[in-house]
Design a protein around this motif. Sequence first.
Motif, PDB file in Angstrom:
ATOM      1  N   VAL A  40      -5.540  10.213 -10.195  1.00 56.41           N
ATOM      2  CA  VAL A  40      -5.435   8.768  -9.976  1.00 56.41           C
ATOM      3  C   VAL A  40      -5.090   8.109 -11.298  1.00 56.41           C
ATOM      4  O   VAL A  40      -5.824   8.258 -12.281  1.00 56.41           O
ATOM      5  N   PRO A  41      -3.917   7.381 -11.368  1.00 60.55           N
ATOM      6  CA  PRO A  41      -3.518   6.749 -12.635  1.00 60.55           C
ATOM      7  C   PRO A  41      -4.572   5.779 -13.144  1.00 60.55           C
ATOM      8  O   PRO A  41      -5.365   5.211 -12.380  1.00 60.55           O
ATOM      9  N   GLY A  42      -4.554   5.563 -14.441  1.00 59.57           N
ATOM     10  CA  GLY A  42      -5.573   4.735 -15.064  1.00 59.57           C
ATOM     11  C   GLY A  42      -5.459   3.263 -14.736  1.00 59.57           C
ATOM     12  O   GLY A  42      -6.427   2.510 -14.916  1.00 59.57           O
TER      13      GLY A  42
ATOM     14  N   ILE B 167      -5.277   8.766  -1.049  1.00 60.80           N
ATOM     15  CA  ILE B 167      -3.969   8.771  -0.371  1.00 60.80           C
ATOM     16  C   ILE B 167      -4.158   8.579   1.134  1.00 60.80           C
ATOM     17  O   ILE B 167      -3.465   7.770   1.775  1.00 60.80           O
ATOM     18  N   VAL B 168      -5.103   9.309   1.734  1.00 59.70           N
ATOM     19  CA  VAL B 168      -5.346   9.195   3.170  1.00 59.70           C
ATOM     20  C   VAL B 168      -5.829   7.803   3.534  1.00 59.70           C
ATOM     21  O   VAL B 168      -5.373   7.187   4.514  1.00 59.70           O
ATOM     22  N   THR B 169      -6.745   7.276   2.729  1.00 56.37           N
ATOM     23  CA  THR B 169      -7.310   5.954   3.015  1.00 56.37           C
ATOM     24  C   THR B 169      -6.245   4.863   2.927  1.00 56.37           C
ATOM     25  O   THR B 169      -6.141   3.991   3.807  1.00 56.37           O
TER      26      THR B 169
ATOM     27  N   LEU C 242       0.812  -1.226   0.000  1.00 56.39           N
ATOM     28  CA  LEU C 242       0.000   0.000   0.000  1.00 56.39           C
ATOM     29  C   LEU C 242       0.844   1.273   0.000  1.00 56.39           C
ATOM     30  O   LEU C 242       0.500   2.223  -0.717  1.00 56.39           O
ATOM     31  N   PRO C 243       1.951   1.357   0.776  1.00 53.89           N
ATOM     32  CA  PRO C 243       2.770   2.580   0.682  1.00 53.89           C
ATOM     33  C   PRO C 243       3.324   2.822  -0.718  1.00 53.89           C
ATOM     34  O   PRO C 243       3.499   3.979  -1.119  1.00 53.89           O
ATOM     35  N   LEU C 244       3.582   1.743  -1.459  1.00 58.96           N
ATOM     36  CA  LEU C 244       4.053   1.909  -2.838  1.00 58.96           C
ATOM     37  C   LEU C 244       2.984   2.589  -3.687  1.00 58.96           C
ATOM     38  O   LEU C 244       3.291   3.481  -4.495  1.00 58.96           O
TER      39      LEU C 244
ATOM     40  N   LEU D 218       3.022   6.266  -5.629  1.00 60.00           N
ATOM     41  CA  LEU D 218       2.615   6.477  -7.024  1.00 60.00           C
ATOM     42  C   LEU D 218       1.578   7.596  -7.139  1.00 60.00           C
ATOM     43  O   LEU D 218       1.610   8.406  -8.067  1.00 60.00           O
ATOM     44  N   LEU D 219       0.666   7.650  -6.166  1.00 63.78           N
ATOM     45  CA  LEU D 219      -0.355   8.707  -6.184  1.00 63.78           C
ATOM     46  C   LEU D 219       0.264  10.072  -5.904  1.00 63.78           C
ATOM     47  O   LEU D 219      -0.142  11.088  -6.498  1.00 63.78           O
ATOM     48  N   LEU D 220       1.232  10.108  -4.991  1.00 64.96           N
ATOM     49  CA  LEU D 220       1.872  11.380  -4.671  1.00 64.96           C
ATOM     50  C   LEU D 220       2.627  11.953  -5.871  1.00 64.96           C
ATOM     51  O   LEU D 220       2.776  13.174  -5.999  1.00 64.96           O
TER      52      LEU D 220
END
Length: 572
Positions: free
Chosen positions: A64-66, A81-83, A51-53, A57-59
């Motif tokens: 949000v990537p496709g 990101i928060v979730t 999940l941190p990875l 990626l989101l940061l």
Amino acid sequence: MKLNVLYGVARAVRWSVSLGGKLFRVVPGFTLGSIAATVLAQLFLLVGFLLPLKVVLLLGSDHVPGYFPAFLREWGRDWLIVTLSAASVLFYLLHLLSGKLVEISAVAASKRLLLKSKKMALFDNQDEIASKGYQRYTQSLAGVCFVSICLVGMLFFYFKLAVVIVLYITLGFVSVVVFLSIFSSLAERFARSLGTLPKVIGSVGFLVAFGFIVFDHLFGAAPGLLTSVVSLILARQLYGRASGVIGDIHGLYSQKAQLSALFFHGQVFHPQIKSEQRGIWSLLEPNARKAWLQALLQEAAGRPVQNIGMEWCDIGVPDVYCFLISGQAEGLEKRFLIKLFNVNRNAWAKHEATLLTAEPRLPSLPLVSISVVEGLHCHVFDATGYSPCGKSETSRVLPDFRASLSECMPPEGLAAAYIRTRPLVWQRLDQSMIMRVQYLLDAKVDGEVVERLIDALPIIEGELSTLPLAFSLPDIRPGMLWRSPDGCYVVSHWSRWDLEPLGSRWPCADEREEQVEDQLGRLKIKRPDCKSVTVSQVRLSALFTELEVRIQRARYGDAYLLMSPILFWLKA
């Protein structure tokens, strides 16, 4: 080609299956629960790292990537990101909780297994061995389940990579078995210590998986990027757990004797004979012994030795084997003491060789050669004209011999190396050890005397640190002391020599005070570094060293009797 390695693996697996059957019969609930909790702990940890990875990626993206699932893209970048960050922390906490449940379950299950086997206490810390053995076994089963889950999952979303991993594991196992079967020496080393081989094979397997994913993306029909990233992480975890399973089974099988005796009702404890011990006994077999002893004799004498006679010498030290060999070399009668050290006494052999090569003037049987026989250290001494002392003679002359050891001044380099390596008596005997006397004897001791001695420790250290160092042999047993042709006494075993302040191991009884004065007077003539040493310092050293010996041997009443004399000679 021998297949001993394959047979060894088969025996280990067969015993593991038998042990597993016992665990599932006696404590099925604990065993299934431990396996499930261990698998869940691994999965929670995997998700907690994955999940941190995704958060990273989101940061790095404005949206949000496709390649994220559609239902996640609907949440929005910031909320996602928060979730995911919170979920990462939650899964890691669940991993820690599952691990704690496994530990609790292992302790409870091992206690029930021990109760069911109805055995007496077999050896020290058997409860710890049982709980750790149980936990290690369930951990290995959980590892197998985890690897299976990963492979089954890959079969659905990345079939080709799963096939590559299975083929690699199969090929790696067959290759290792064939290689170790051909090279038996490597197989023996591998059997004694598993080493890093499984980890190396797992690391190479991960690189193979990574290379295949890259190749499939460049030249094949690879799945989506997110699937490839997850598959790569799964492959890393899979190989890590697979190598862990091998280590767990190897560790369990190395404790087969203890675990079988603890968990199986009808099995008694038979300690396994170490391979090193079997190795030395093959050298001590009469025919084999004669061959290597003759080779050593010829090397030591510098010429062929005829009419060889052989006699066992008992020095009372385990794993050190001594033989007195007699024979004729060019018409002259020669005698040699040959000492063979087992592999667990390598440190003793090196310690003795270091001393006797650095200081040849010591009262020792003359050291002729230092050799290695089948990987075991061997020392050869010239015993021509010397005769071993009996038990009564050893007891009679030992006090004077200990004092006479001080006449040989240690070389500066040897003394400096010793001080850097080992603590001296004032560094070993501290306040906590002295307090044991008061704790145990309680009302039988004068607490003021104990307190005065503790307060005087810095002064004692100052006095003893100014004394020159002298050689000491704390454990001279019958069979070690020999008499030379001119009536002097020498020692044949120097493996446990020490350097201590002058006076260590000297007689400490009051009636021998005059003898101590005479000995110190002779010593001042032979050693210039002893000119300023006083009788009170020597007596203090002897008493303080004896105090340590008595405390270490749990002779606390006798240790207390030395405290007042120590304080007296400190003021003298």
